[in-house]
Design a protein around this motif. Structure first.
Motif, PDB file in Angstrom:
ATOM      1  N   LEU A 188       0.718  -1.334  -0.067  1.00 46.33           N
ATOM      2  CA  LEU A 188       0.047  -0.150   0.011  1.00 46.33           C
ATOM      3  C   LEU A 188       0.913   1.306   0.152  1.00 46.33           C
ATOM      4  N   ASN A 189       0.347   2.352  -0.437  1.00 44.67           N
ATOM      5  CA  ASN A 189       1.029   3.653  -0.568  1.00 44.67           C
ATOM      6  C   ASN A 189       1.286   4.364   0.806  1.00 44.67           C
ATOM      7  N   SER A 190       0.129   4.222   1.349  1.00 44.97           N
ATOM      8  CA  SER A 190       0.073   5.054   2.761  1.00 44.97           C
ATOM      9  C   SER A 190      -0.718   4.455   4.009  1.00 44.97           C
ATOM     10  N   LYS A 191      -0.653   4.749   5.031  1.00 46.83           N
ATOM     11  CA  LYS A 191      -1.458   4.089   6.159  1.00 46.83           C
ATOM     12  C   LYS A 191      -2.783   4.378   6.073  1.00 46.83           C
ATOM     13  N   GLU A 192      -3.199   5.433   5.497  1.00 43.24           N
ATOM     14  CA  GLU A 192      -4.725   5.888   5.083  1.00 43.24           C
ATOM     15  C   GLU A 192      -5.456   4.591   4.195  1.00 43.24           C
ATOM     16  N   GLU A 193      -4.714   3.839   3.601  1.00 43.38           N
ATOM     17  CA  GLU A 193      -5.096   2.887   2.558  1.00 43.38           C
ATOM     18  C   GLU A 193      -5.348   1.640   3.348  1.00 43.38           C
ATOM     19  N   VAL A 194      -5.073   1.451   4.390  1.00 40.72           N
ATOM     20  CA  VAL A 194      -5.189   0.290   5.332  1.00 40.72           C
ATOM     21  C   VAL A 194      -6.653  -0.192   5.634  1.00 40.72           C
ATOM     22  N   GLU A 195      -7.307   0.905   6.188  1.00 34.83           N
ATOM     23  CA  GLU A 195      -8.722   0.504   6.751  1.00 34.83           C
ATOM     24  C   GLU A 195      -9.561   0.398   5.180  1.00 34.83           C
ATOM     25  N   PRO A 196      -9.738   0.975   4.164  1.00 36.70           N
ATOM     26  CA  PRO A 196     -10.244   0.576   3.044  1.00 36.70           C
ATOM     27  C   PRO A 196      -9.781  -0.917   2.607  1.00 36.70           C
ATOM     28  N   THR A 197      -8.653  -1.030   2.481  1.00 35.47           N
ATOM     29  CA  THR A 197      -8.174  -2.317   1.860  1.00 35.47           C
ATOM     30  C   THR A 197      -8.673  -3.740   2.908  1.00 35.47           C
ATOM     31  N   LEU A 198      -8.469  -3.239   4.198  1.00 34.56           N
ATOM     32  CA  LEU A 198      -9.360  -4.255   5.166  1.00 34.56           C
ATOM     33  C   LEU A 198     -10.689  -4.353   5.026  1.00 34.56           C
ATOM     34  N   ARG A 199     -11.432  -3.464   4.780  1.00 38.18           N
ATOM     35  CA  ARG A 199     -12.947  -3.697   4.595  1.00 38.18           C
ATOM     36  C   ARG A 199     -13.108  -4.356   3.134  1.00 38.18           C
ATOM     37  N   ASN A 200     -12.408  -4.341   1.914  1.00 35.24           N
ATOM     38  CA  ASN A 200     -12.445  -4.627   0.917  1.00 35.24           C
ATOM     39  C   ASN A 200     -11.927  -6.231   1.107  1.00 35.24           C
ATOM     40  N   LEU A 201     -11.032  -6.425   1.990  1.00 34.05           N
ATOM     41  CA  LEU A 201     -10.493  -8.042   2.264  1.00 34.05           C
ATOM     42  C   LEU A 201     -11.689  -8.782   2.992  1.00 34.05           C
ATOM     43  N   LYS A 202     -12.279  -7.943   3.781  1.00 36.48           N
ATOM     44  CA  LYS A 202     -13.578  -8.819   4.382  1.00 36.48           C
ATOM     45  C   LYS A 202     -14.682  -9.184   3.665  1.00 36.48           C
ATOM     46  N   LEU A 203     -14.816  -8.164   2.774  1.00 37.50           N
ATOM     47  CA  LEU A 203     -16.165  -8.672   1.700  1.00 37.50           C
ATOM     48  C   LEU A 203     -15.515  -9.823   0.914  1.00 37.50           C
ATOM     49  N   ALA A 204     -14.273  -9.729   0.447  1.00 37.86           N
ATOM     50  CA  ALA A 204     -13.435 -10.741  -0.309  1.00 37.86           C
ATOM     51  C   ALA A 204     -13.530 -12.261   0.537  1.00 37.86           C
ATOM     52  N   VAL A 205     -13.561 -12.224   1.869  1.00 39.46           N
ATOM     53  CA  VAL A 205     -13.380 -13.523   2.795  1.00 39.46           C
ATOM     54  C   VAL A 205     -14.834 -13.929   2.965  1.00 39.46           C
ATOM     55  N   LEU A 206     -15.645 -13.013   2.968  1.00 38.02           N
ATOM     56  CA  LEU A 206     -17.242 -13.372   3.100  1.00 38.02           C
ATOM     57  C   LEU A 206     -17.902 -14.024   1.757  1.00 38.02           C
ATOM     58  N   SER A 207     -17.359 -13.723   0.844  1.00 36.85           N
ATOM     59  CA  SER A 207     -17.663 -13.919  -0.623  1.00 36.85           C
ATOM     60  C   SER A 207     -17.392 -15.411  -0.987  1.00 36.85           C
ATOM     61  N   GLY A 208     -16.175 -15.698  -0.330  1.00 32.46           N
ATOM     62  CA  GLY A 208     -15.650 -17.010  -0.795  1.00 32.46           C
ATOM     63  C   GLY A 208     -14.285 -16.831  -1.298  1.00 32.46           C
ATOM     64  N   GLU A 209     -13.673 -15.800  -1.581  1.00 33.65           N
ATOM     65  CA  GLU A 209     -12.274 -15.801  -2.346  1.00 33.65           C
ATOM     66  C   GLU A 209     -11.302 -16.319  -1.781  1.00 33.65           C
TER      67      GLU A 209
END
Length: 140
Positions: A102-123
């Motif tokens: 990631l480019n900065s610490k500000e990108e951590v939270e949105p990336t983790l939120r997208n990661l959670k959606l990917a986990v719940l969708s079965g990726e």
């Protein structure tokens, strides 16, 4: 007419044979949610209940904060590397790749939120099955 006579009644069958993939998915999603809370509030610490003995030998319950490690590390150039952990091991997201750049610490939270959606969708099901193994029993 009574309430019970209006309802369709059936025999209860417990779901004791839960799918291990679904359990792993929900466990990983819960851990990602904890990391999201930690990214938003750096003082966040989940708590657990433990039994302690006092000087007289009496046992009592005490609430203690859990030890949590951040899944991301910041570098001197401002970049951040985010790993996804299952237990104490980082998951291999690609061949030989265990972190997301990631480019900065500000990108951590949105990336983790997208990661959670990917986990719940079965990726992450195939990654979890390959790395953790389907034969290991999970604690309930």
């Amino acid at each position: 007419m009574s309430f019970l006579q209006q309802q369709k009644l059936t025999e209860f069958k417990s779901n004791t044979q839960s799918n291990p993939i679904v359990r792993r998915r929900s466990k990983l999603a819960f851990k990602v949610e904890e990391q999201i809370r930690l990214a938003v509030d750096s003082t966040y610490r989940p708590t657990k209940i433990v039994w302690n003995r006092d000087i007289d030998g009496n046992q009592h319950k005490v609430e203690q904060p859990k030890r949590m490690r951040c899944w991301w590390t910041e570098h001197t150039d401002g970049g951040v590397q985010l790993t996804v952990r299952y237990g104490s091991k980082p998951l291999e997201l690609g061949k030989g790749k265990t972190a997301i750049a990631l480019n900065s610490k500000e990108e951590v939270e949105p990336t983790l939120r997208n990661l959670k959606l990917a986990v719940l969708s079965g990726e992450f099901d195939t990654i979890l099955t390959q790395q953790v193994g389907i034969t290991k029993p999970l604690p309930k």
